[in-house]
Design an enzyme around this catalytic site. Structure first.
Site, mmCIF file in Angstrom:
data_model
loop_
_atom_site.group_PDB
_atom_site.id
_atom_site.type_symbol
_atom_site.label_atom_id
_atom_site.label_comp_id
_atom_site.label_asym_id
_atom_site.label_seq_id
_atom_site.Cartn_x
_atom_site.Cartn_y
_atom_site.Cartn_z
ATOM 1 N N TYR A 180 -9.065 5.694 12.859
ATOM 2 C CA TYR A 180 -8.540 6.078 14.171
ATOM 3 C C TYR A 180 -8.731 4.937 15.159
ATOM 4 O O TYR A 180 -9.488 4.001 14.913
ATOM 5 C CB TYR A 180 -9.225 7.350 14.683
ATOM 6 C CG TYR A 180 -10.634 7.153 15.175
ATOM 7 C CD1 TYR A 180 -10.911 7.081 16.538
ATOM 8 C CD2 TYR A 180 -11.695 7.031 14.286
ATOM 9 C CE1 TYR A 180 -12.213 6.905 16.999
ATOM 10 C CE2 TYR A 180 -12.991 6.848 14.735
ATOM 11 C CZ TYR A 180 -13.244 6.792 16.091
ATOM 12 O OH TYR A 180 -14.532 6.599 16.539
ATOM 13 N N ARG B 67 -5.953 17.904 -4.192
ATOM 14 C CA ARG B 67 -7.286 17.313 -4.045
ATOM 15 C C ARG B 67 -7.783 16.664 -5.333
ATOM 16 O O ARG B 67 -8.030 17.344 -6.328
ATOM 17 C CB ARG B 67 -8.282 18.385 -3.592
ATOM 18 C CG ARG B 67 -9.662 17.810 -3.247
ATOM 19 C CD ARG B 67 -10.648 18.896 -2.869
ATOM 20 N NE ARG B 67 -11.907 18.303 -2.439
ATOM 21 C CZ ARG B 67 -12.882 17.901 -3.247
ATOM 22 N NH1 ARG B 67 -12.721 18.023 -4.564
ATOM 23 N NH2 ARG B 67 -13.994 17.381 -2.775
ATOM 24 N N LEU C 227 -19.296 -1.801 14.354
ATOM 25 C CA LEU C 227 -17.857 -1.832 14.582
ATOM 26 C C LEU C 227 -17.514 -3.025 15.472
ATOM 27 O O LEU C 227 -18.199 -3.244 16.491
ATOM 28 C CB LEU C 227 -17.411 -0.537 15.271
ATOM 29 C CG LEU C 227 -15.911 -0.409 15.525
ATOM 30 C CD1 LEU C 227 -15.177 -0.146 14.217
ATOM 31 C CD2 LEU C 227 -15.629 0.709 16.527
ATOM 32 N N ARG D 43 -7.164 -4.001 15.408
ATOM 33 C CA ARG D 43 -8.286 -3.402 14.685
ATOM 34 C C ARG D 43 -7.822 -2.242 13.812
ATOM 35 O O ARG D 43 -8.337 -2.043 12.705
ATOM 36 C CB ARG D 43 -9.379 -2.938 15.657
ATOM 37 C CG ARG D 43 -10.644 -2.459 14.948
ATOM 38 C CD ARG D 43 -11.762 -2.184 15.922
ATOM 39 N NE ARG D 43 -11.451 -1.104 16.844
ATOM 40 C CZ ARG D 43 -12.253 -0.679 17.814
ATOM 41 N NH1 ARG D 43 -13.425 -1.271 17.995
ATOM 42 N NH2 ARG D 43 -11.903 0.302 18.619
ATOM 43 N N LYS E 281 -13.221 1.533 11.238
ATOM 44 C CA LYS E 281 -13.253 2.637 12.214
ATOM 45 C C LYS E 281 -12.712 3.918 11.565
ATOM 46 O O LYS E 281 -11.608 4.384 11.856
ATOM 47 C CB LYS E 281 -12.450 2.267 13.465
ATOM 48 C CG LYS E 281 -12.766 3.148 14.674
ATOM 49 C CD LYS E 281 -12.091 2.591 15.908
ATOM 50 C CE LYS E 281 -12.305 3.471 17.141
ATOM 51 N NZ LYS E 281 -13.710 3.467 17.596
#
Length: 286
Positions: free
Chosen positions: A33, A100, A204, A52, A147
């Site tokens: 995100y 899944r 980060l 980023r 991130k």
């Protein structure tokens, strides 16, 4: 009025937006995100955030959902459609959707969503009075430079900090500060040097951090990129943190130790002013 969000390749009401049950972001946290600040209706340092985003996706081998210029156009449309003056634009990209399985199929189409949030960025308590910070052992995985949406460690740490009467939390690993739960951490020495940890897999690479380091260089402010210890933080003249949503925010207490008499210090105030000047220049240019 309901917010307009971007979901499923189109602009829809927030009440109509839907994500699939088998999206890997939901099932595995297999997603990244970005959050860009909006001040005066203009995005701040958005080029750094989109760069980023692309880097984080590359580290996870997830393709960009759209070219950068198209993502920026979506951001601008959301700001306009929602009449956003101050707040954030949030972007999230997951690997995509399929049944899944831990191993994923090649060629999945990424899931891309975006929305705005109204927030008080400029005149909140942290900006004006400073924050009280607690220190806890860093609970996160080793690739903090990506991130990702895996934020449970940060959520629990912030919850416990608030319950204990603190405003926020900084993480500690091997006796040194890594970063804040959602920010970059800095201290100011008594001879007015700013110290912050260098970029690595441990932290980060902050976009506001990058902008601030450039401002320090241009304004002749002495800044050292190196790890600093808990003892150094407790003995510091000042401290502060940066992020897209907190800008430059003073830290006036770490644990039981008050810094600069419990009020924001002069170096921090100088950096706040420099960063707000940077923000205003970006707004004028935009």
């Amino acid at each position: 009025m309901a917010r307009v969000v971007y979901c499923g390749g189109k602009f829809v009401s927030e009440h109509e937006a839907r994500l699939g049950l088998f999206d890997r972001g939901f099932l595995f946290g297999d997603a990244v995100y970005e959050v860009t600040a909006v001040i005066g209706g203009k995005m701040i340092d958005n080029d750094l955030h989109l760069a980023r985003l692309e880097r984080s996706l590359s580290e996870l081998a997830i393709p960009m959902p759209l070219p950068r210029e198209e993502i920026e156009a979506i951001q601008l449309s959301l700001i306009e459609k929602n009449g956003l003056q101050e707040g954030t634009v949030y972007l999230q990209v997951s690997r995509g959707e399929e049944d899944r399985e831990f191993l994923y199929s090649e060629g999945l189409k990424p899931t891309f969503i975006a929305f705005t949030q109204v927030k008080n960025l400029l005149n909140n308590k942290g900006q004006t009075q400073g924050l009280a910070i607690t220190l806890v052992e860093d609970p996160r995985w080793e690739r903090r430079d990506i991130k990702t949406v895996m934020l449970l460690g940060q959520v629990l740490a912030k919850r416990d900090a608030k319950a204990a009467g603190f405003d926020d939390v900084w993480f500690v690993e091997d006796g040194t500060i890594t970063e804040g739960a959602s920010s970059t951490a800095y201290i100011v020495t008594h001879d007015r040097r700013i110290i912050t940890r260098p970029n690595s897999r441990a932290i980060l690479p902050g976009c506001t951090r990058a902008a601030l380091l450039d401002l320090c260089s241009r304004h002749g402010v002495v800044l050292e990129e190196r790890p600093f210890t808990v003892a150094e933080a407790l003995a510091a003249a000042e401290a502060f943190q940066t992020s897209a949503t907190s800008l430059v925010t003073p830290v006036v207490r770490i644990g039981d130790v008050s810094l600069n008499g419990g009020v924001p210090g002069p170096v921090t105030r100088q950096l706040q002013a420099c960063y707000l000047e940077h923000v205003n220049m970006l707004r004028a240019a935009g």
